[in-house]
Design a protein around this motif. Structure first.
Motif, PDB file in Angstrom:
ATOM      1  N   THR A   1      -2.536  10.222   8.815  1.00 30.81           N
ATOM      2  CA  THR A   1      -2.087   8.852   8.554  1.00 30.81           C
ATOM      3  C   THR A   1      -1.570   8.214   9.843  1.00 30.81           C
ATOM      4  N   THR A   2      -0.729   8.957  10.556  1.00 25.73           N
ATOM      5  CA  THR A   2      -0.192   8.378  11.803  1.00 25.73           C
ATOM      6  C   THR A   2      -1.310   8.155  12.819  1.00 25.73           C
ATOM      7  N   ASP A   3      -2.250   9.076  12.901  1.00 24.60           N
ATOM      8  CA  ASP A   3      -3.308   8.871  13.893  1.00 24.60           C
ATOM      9  C   ASP A   3      -4.175   7.654  13.538  1.00 24.60           C
ATOM     10  N   LEU A   4      -4.418   7.451  12.251  1.00 31.41           N
ATOM     11  CA  LEU A   4      -5.183   6.261  11.861  1.00 31.41           C
ATOM     12  C   LEU A   4      -4.380   4.992  12.158  1.00 31.41           C
ATOM     13  N   ALA A   5      -3.087   5.026  11.832  1.00 31.70           N
ATOM     14  CA  ALA A   5      -2.248   3.853  12.085  1.00 31.70           C
ATOM     15  C   ALA A   5      -2.129   3.589  13.589  1.00 31.70           C
ATOM     16  N   THR A   6      -2.103   4.656  14.373  1.00 32.18           N
ATOM     17  CA  THR A   6      -2.044   4.485  15.830  1.00 32.18           C
ATOM     18  C   THR A   6      -3.327   3.822  16.336  1.00 32.18           C
ATOM     19  N   LEU A   7      -4.458   4.195  15.733  1.00 39.07           N
ATOM     20  CA  LEU A   7      -5.708   3.535  16.127  1.00 39.07           C
ATOM     21  C   LEU A   7      -5.671   2.052  15.781  1.00 39.07           C
ATOM     22  N   GLN A   8      -5.123   1.753  14.609  1.00 34.97           N
ATOM     23  CA  GLN A   8      -4.969   0.353  14.196  1.00 34.97           C
ATOM     24  C   GLN A   8      -4.143  -0.398  15.252  1.00 34.97           C
ATOM     25  N   GLU A   9      -3.034   0.205  15.642  1.00 38.56           N
ATOM     26  CA  GLU A   9      -2.147  -0.403  16.642  1.00 38.56           C
ATOM     27  C   GLU A   9      -2.891  -0.588  17.977  1.00 38.56           C
ATOM     28  N   ARG A  10      -3.610   0.452  18.390  1.00 37.31           N
ATOM     29  CA  ARG A  10      -4.318   0.373  19.676  1.00 37.31           C
ATOM     30  C   ARG A  10      -5.403  -0.697  19.652  1.00 37.31           C
ATOM     31  N   MET A  11      -6.096  -0.822  18.516  1.00 40.20           N
ATOM     32  CA  MET A  11      -7.133  -1.847  18.444  1.00 40.20           C
ATOM     33  C   MET A  11      -6.492  -3.227  18.535  1.00 40.20           C
ATOM     34  N   GLU A  12      -5.399  -3.424  17.830  1.00 32.95           N
ATOM     35  CA  GLU A  12      -4.744  -4.743  17.852  1.00 32.95           C
ATOM     36  C   GLU A  12      -4.194  -5.060  19.235  1.00 32.95           C
TER      37      GLU A  12
END
Ligand code: ARG
Length: 593
Positions: A326-337
């Motif tokens: 979950t955190t790794d997916l959310a981190t990807l979301q953050e990095r994309m934004e």
């Protein structure tokens, strides 16, 4: 600037065309029979089938044309149809002079610069750094340098594990020790003290104590799990403690990474991704990407062509807790934004490959990461002890990174003490630099994905394929150059910089020149394949040839001053190449050793 082998290949292709054949048969490689020639082309063998002609006849026709080309010293056709070539010493020298005149030693940047997030380091806050984090730091730092050198816009992100159970464990232990403290008073709504109720060395004791207690005592463990949950739900006192744990740990981590010559552009962690989790999950549900299975929220990530089963990617456990995925997916979301990178590259233990496969697939399915952004997992192998089992202390415990570094440094200090010319602070500084080269080179000279044996005796040796040997070569060459400057020429570096490399006079000198000419192709290869070990293999060869050259050649006593200047120019170039390469590997040479 094209590499020497590319330039030669252009001529060979032209010769194939002039002889009436397709240029595609003019591919040139380094000879696999160095005793026969430097380069070879096997195109006549492939062409023979198409042109219904004997390969030897084709090879001979091409050779006849190539023999007129001044770039070659010798070109021969060999049965059944090989073309063997040696480059002309004059052309090789001309190539090296061009390399010398280029600030990048002839290695051009990649024409399209990519935006890259490099996820490496990955320490867990409040837990001491251990050798498992060493490889990520060493390989990641080298890749960061290689990618930047090749023109990519790289952000190295340490991605700390700073939001998990280890924090809950520390909070729990602190609470057991000082239940009266304001941090645990849920009615308290004043300001928390600025000063943390612990130091970093306290934390180093508190965490292992708490971790051991949680293993033997279920109640304690549940308490810690609950504290973790309360922290993640934003309980004020816990957030205040968390911030203090973070401040102490980050300061300590910075100190440790500094000793390793490892730096990060971003000091983010799992906690930073937390605000992205709730909206991400909402969207996954709304888009029907994730579904509830047995109480848990999961994304199916298996694909028909999978040869091994890929289990679903779990997003929320049945108790609603989020997970590493979950955190790794959310981190990807953050990095994309925040950055919309072209590539996110992870340098993590290869035992996490399934985790990343699931995360990558889920991120595509949930449209967190678009197809045009590449996701790459560079999994590294385990660092083992001499018993071929994961590296441990003599007592069998987990080796702390700091202790490992100290051990190697002390060993180096002893060796340097044997050479009585260096003493005091200088000896300590030199030992630290050489020790770092031993550790880093020992690691990087292995293909990242492979396990390797951490052998302190071998890694710290001044002979053989080691970091200290490379540094020793650099120091030796620099000392020759300095002596030349002092004794022979009284010349400044600027004037020495105008010296020209003349055609090689011996086989050894020529071999050294040819090896030096491989710089740009080596770096390009290391860049494309994410393979620092290619740079190690290259500098090991180069250092061997350089050592042989200055043993076999009188340099400082050479009476022909033009010849001498050429040697000096060649050694100046070699040392620049070696220094650039070790910089890309993440260590540096002392002035003397
Ligand atoms: N903290 C993790 C560990 O110690 C490594 C983190 C790697 N990076 C990531 N984005 N998951 O195993």
């Amino acid at each position: 600037m094209k590499s020497l082998i590319e330039l030669l290949e252009i001529e060979v292709k032209k010769a194939f065309v002039a002889a009436g054949y397709d240029e595609k048969y003019g591919m040139v490689t380094y000879s696999n029979r160095a005793d026969l020639s430097e380069f070879q082309c096997n195109g006549a063998l492939a062409g023979a089938k198409i042109y219904h002609k004997s390969p030897l006849i084709i090879a001979k026709e091409v050779c006849e044309i190539l023999q007129r080309c001044p770039y070659f010293e010798e070109v021969n056709a060999f049965a059944p149809g090989f073309i063997n070539m040696n480059v002309s010493p004059a052309y090789a020298a001309e190539y090296l002079n061009e390399m010398s005149n280029d600030s990048r030693l002839g290695c051009e940047k990649n024409s399209n610069s990519r935006k890259v997030i490099l996820d490496f380091g990955g320490p867990n806050v409040a837990k001491p750094l251990h050798v498992g984090h060493l490889r990520s730091a060493i390989i990641g730092e080298s890749l960061k340098r290689i990618l930047k050198f090749m023109g990519d816009n790289v952000l190295g992100d340490i991605h700390m594990g700073d939001w998990g159970l280890q924090i809950g464990l520390i909070i729990t232990e602190l609470k057991h020790r000082e239940p009266q403290s304001v941090y645990f008073d849920s009615d308290f709504n004043g300001e928390y003290p600025n000063k943390a109720p612990f130091t970093i060395s306290d934390l180093e004791e508190i965490y292992p104590t708490a971790s051991a207690l949680s293993k033997e005592n279920e109640e304690y463990r549940n308490e810690a799990l609950y504290a973790t949950k309360e922290l993640q739900n934003g309980r004020r006192g816990y957030i205040a403690l968390w911030k203090q744990i973070m401040a102490a740990s980050v300061a300590d981590l910075k100190k440790n990474y500094e000793k390793l010559n490892v730096t990060f552009d971003l000091w983010k962690g799992e906690a930073d991704a937390d605000p992205y989790i709730a909206p991400m999950i909402e969207k996954m549900k709304a888009d029907n990407v994730a579904h509830i299975d047995d109480g848990a929220l999961i994304i199916d990530v298996s694909e028909p062509e999978d040869t091994k089963e890929v289990p679903p990617c779990m997003i929320l456990k049945s108790d609603g807790a989020s997970l590493y995925t979950t955190t790794d997916l959310a981190t990807l979301q953050e990095r994309m934004e925040d950055y919309a990178p072209d590539l996110v590259l992870y340098v993590v233990d290869k035992r996490q490959d399934l985790h990343f496969l699931q995360v990558f697939r889920a991120s595509r399915k949930a449209r967190i990461v678009p197809e045009k952004t590449e996701l790459t997992f560079l999994g590294f192998g385990t660092m083992n002890g001499k018993d071929a089992k994961p590296f441990k202390t003599r007592e069998g415990g987990t080796m702390r990174l700091q202790d490992l570094l100290t051990d190697v440094r002390i060993k180096m200090e002893e060796k340097i003490a044997e050479n009585a010319t260096i003493t005091g602070d200088e000896a300590r500084n030199v030992a630290a630099k050489v020790a770092l080269s031993a550790i880093k080179y020992g690691d990087l000279s292995n293909q990242a994905a492979k396990d390797y044996i951490f052998d302190v005796d071998r890694f710290t040796s001044f002979e053989g394929n080691t970091g200290p040997y490379i540094l020793y070569t650099i120091v030796r060459i620099n000392s020759i150059l300095n002596k030349y400057k002092e004794n022979c020429a009284q010349q400044s570096s600027d004037i020495i910089g105008t010296y020209k490399i003349l055609p090689a006079g011996t086989q050894g000198e020529k071999a050294l020149m040819l090896e030096a000419s491989k710089f740009s192709e080596t770096i390009n290869f290391a860049y494309e394949e994410l393979a620092p070990h290619k740079i190690c293999a290259y500098i090991f060869n180069l250092a061997n040839l350089a050592n042989r050259f200055y043993h076999d050649t009188k340099i400082l006593t050479e009476s022909d001053s033009e010849k001498q200047k050429s040697y000096i120019a060649l050694l100046s170039l070699i040392v620049r190449v070696l220094e650039q390469c070790i910089d890309l590997l993440g260590f540096e040479a002392p002035e003397r050793m």
